[in-house]
Design an enzyme around this catalytic site. Structure first.
Site, PDB file in Angstrom:
ATOM      1  N   LYS A 175      16.716   9.915   4.814  1.00  0.00           N
ATOM      2  CA  LYS A 175      16.041   9.561   3.560  1.00  0.00           C
ATOM      3  C   LYS A 175      15.860  10.831   2.719  1.00  0.00           C
ATOM      4  CE  LYS A 175      11.663   9.322   2.250  1.00  0.00           C
ATOM      5  NZ  LYS A 175      11.783   9.731   0.847  1.00  0.00           N
ATOM      6  N   GLU A 250      10.117  21.509   9.305  1.00  0.00           N
ATOM      7  CA  GLU A 250      10.343  22.694   8.455  1.00  0.00           C
ATOM      8  C   GLU A 250       9.398  22.561   7.276  1.00  0.00           C
ATOM      9  OE1 GLU A 250      12.287  25.275   8.947  1.00  0.00           O
ATOM     10  OE2 GLU A 250      13.386  24.534  10.679  1.00  0.00           O
ATOM     11  N   CYS A 284      10.711  27.290  -0.394  1.00  0.00           N
ATOM     12  CA  CYS A 284       9.764  27.395   0.732  1.00  0.00           C
ATOM     13  C   CYS A 284       9.538  28.851   1.121  1.00  0.00           C
ATOM     14  CB  CYS A 284      10.256  26.593   1.925  1.00  0.00           C
ATOM     15  SG  CYS A 284      11.919  27.027   2.436  1.00  0.00           S
ATOM     16  N   GLU A 385       0.138  27.347  -0.677  1.00  0.00           N
ATOM     17  CA  GLU A 385       1.481  27.374  -1.252  1.00  0.00           C
ATOM     18  C   GLU A 385       1.402  26.733  -2.644  1.00  0.00           C
ATOM     19  OE1 GLU A 385       4.381  24.494   0.192  1.00  0.00           O
ATOM     20  OE2 GLU A 385       5.841  26.112   0.368  1.00  0.00           O
TER      21      GLU A 385
END
Ligand code: NAD
Length: 490
Positions: A175, A250, A284, A385
């Site tokens: 997906k 991840e 990331c 983040e």
């Protein structure tokens, strides 16, 4: 406009619910495609197809060399259709076409790498301590793999999952992010064209809380590989526990970029920009935490701010554009709220911190490259983040202090150290609690080397031989070569 469909058991399918989703170009908010919107029912069908394909045994017993050859074909098709794929990625994400082309080369490289690795593992023979016996260790595919990917590197992240999973003999239901599915749909066509058997690779489209959730909950799935945010990652880890699935996560990063006074200034400055503002900071491994030695702090920061003024935001299709927009209105609002918190908590806004004024950027979700100085580790902008074009700057005086600051994070994805002193560089690299440390560089990654996070940046590794091992179970086969009664119960 054609509705883009899902790919299940070798067929392109529009689910019965007939729901669709418009895909938006973040540069101008125009609809660029309409795609089918899946639900739990269609996701179960895709999982069943992958289960049947795995249990039939034909894919996992296809010689690994042959599986590799099919992946080489996919790599060749990606190279053939590189420009079309790059254009789709730029339309969908707003990133520059130059970046998208580099991504496509990397993606073809990932397929080539795992195509080549598919038949390299010959197993292991163990010296058995038991007389008259033999002992060997083999790696087998895990089974049915759910793969869930994010929007920032849509096809790159998908390639890190699809290529090793298929090389190892698994079957897959993938997906993509509901915001950026277009290149993954196109690559599914290439997988079909390459002749990968029915049911081995399946594509589902839709939201995380419906389609994604089913991919994690379903008892027929053996492994979930997820790339995305930390909050979703935690939900997935909890949900996967119910059926004790293998998981690979991840997740995000808040990556320190440590600059010592003896670094090559020109390179460190140039790369600090690259580290933080590449793809509008939506990376990331973005070097969003700049940690600079006291002695050079003021001059480094003022030179950096000067260079930031020259960053050209714009249309990703204009080859002179440095950086495109933020992915969506919601995500830009999140960046804006974190910037506001940064100001409230006492960080000094040196440059940026707002939307650009330029009239031609008003239809896109643009945000100016931003620098905060006077930052401390207790600030939210230093710990969270932001995933946008925002640098926070901290200062240090000693090497130990630099290490301590850099490690002061729940994340541990990547980081960099800049110094001309090789010994010092290696001492710092050894102390950083991160899956990747760059010395005098920022961002390089390649198919041959592992990628993944320490701490809350994730579990497991992608890329390299570790990335293939994630998709295998280890089996020990022991054989008695002279069977005889033991007579214990006589
Ligand atoms: P996200 O977590 O919002 O979504 C990622 C994917 O998960 C999407 O496909 C989404 O639909 C799906 N999802 C959402 N809720 C779900 C649920 N309950 N169950 C199953 N699936 C669900 O992340 P994002 O905003 O798309 O991506 C940005 C994040 O990805 C950042 O945090 C970034 O650091 C991270 N990322 C990490 C890496 C890495 O290699 N470590 C690489 C790229 C991006």
């Amino acid at each position: 406009m054609d509705i883009k469909k899902m790919f299940i058991n070798g067929e392109w399918i529009q689910p019965q619910n007939d729901q669709t989703r418009d895909i938006i170009n973040p540069y101008n908010q125009k609809v660029i495609a309409t795609v089918a919107e899946g639900d739990k029912t269609i996701t179960r069908e895709a999982i069943q197809a992958a289960r049947n394909a795995f249990d039939s045994g034909s894919w996992k017993s296809t010689p690994a060399t042959e599986r590799g050859n099919l992946l080489f074909k996919v790599a060749g098709f990606i190279e053939r259709d590189k420009e079309e794929l790059a254009e789709l990625e730029t339309l969908d994400t707003g990133k520059t076409i130059v970046e998208s082309r580099v991504d496509m080369d990397d993606i073809a490289g990932v397929f080539r790498y795992y195509a080549g690795l598919a038949d390299k593992d010959g197993g292991e023979v163990i010296e058995s301590p038991i007389p008259n016996s033999s002992s060997k260790v083999v790696r087998e595919p895990v089974g049915v793999c759910s793969q869930i990917t994010p929007w920032n590197y849509p096809l790159l992240q998908a390639s890190w999952k699809i290529a090793p999973a298929l090389a190892a003999g698994n079957t897959v239901v993938l997906k993509p992010s509901e915001i950026t599915p277009l290149t993954t749909i196109k690559v599914t066509e290439l997988i079909e064209e390459a002749g990968i058997p029915k049911g081995v690779f399946n594509l589902v489209l839709g939201a995380g809380h419906t389609v994604g959730q089913e991919l994690v909950d379903n008892v027929q799935v053996d492994l979930v590989s997820f790339t995305g945010g930390i909050h979703t990652g935690k939900k997935i880890m909890k949900a996967a526990a119910d059926t004790m699935k293998n998981i690979a996560l991840e997740l995000g990063g808040k990556n320190p970029n440590v600059v010592f006074a003896d670094a090559n200034m020109e390179t460190a400055l140039d790369q600090a920009l690259n580290a933080a503002y590449f793809h509008a900071g939506q990376v990331c491994s973005a070097g969003s935490r700049l940690i600079v030695e006291d002695k050079i702090h003021d001059s480094f920061v003022s030179q950096l701010a000067e260079r930031v003024k020259h960053i050209r935001l714009g249309n990703g299709f204009d080859e002179t554009t440095h950086s495109g927009p933020i992915i969506s209105a919601e995500h830009r609002a999140k960046v804006e709220s974190l910037v506001a918190i940064g100001k409230q908590q006492g960080a000094n806004l040196l440059i940026g911190g707002k939307r650009p004024d330029s009239p031609e950027l008003q239809n896109g979700f643009f945000y100016e490259p931003t620098i905060f100085t006077d930052c401390t580790t207790d600030m939210k902008i230093v710990q969270e983040e932001i995933f946008g074009p925002v640098i926070t700057v901290e200062r240090f005086t000693t090497k130990d202090e630099a290490i301590q600051l850099a490690n002061d994070s729940i994340y541990g994805l990547a980081g960099a150290v800049w110094t001309e002193d090789t010994l010092k560089a290696n001492e710092v690299a050894a102390e950083l609690r991160m899956g990747t440390v760059w010395i005098n560089d920022f961002h390089p990654y390649f198919a041959q080397a592992p990628w993944g996070g320490y701490k809350q940046s994730g579990i497991g590794r992608e890329l390299g031989k570790h990335g293939l091992e994630e998709y295998t179970e280890v089996k020990h086969i022991f054989q008695n070569t002279k069977p005889a009664p033991i007579n214990w119960f006589k």
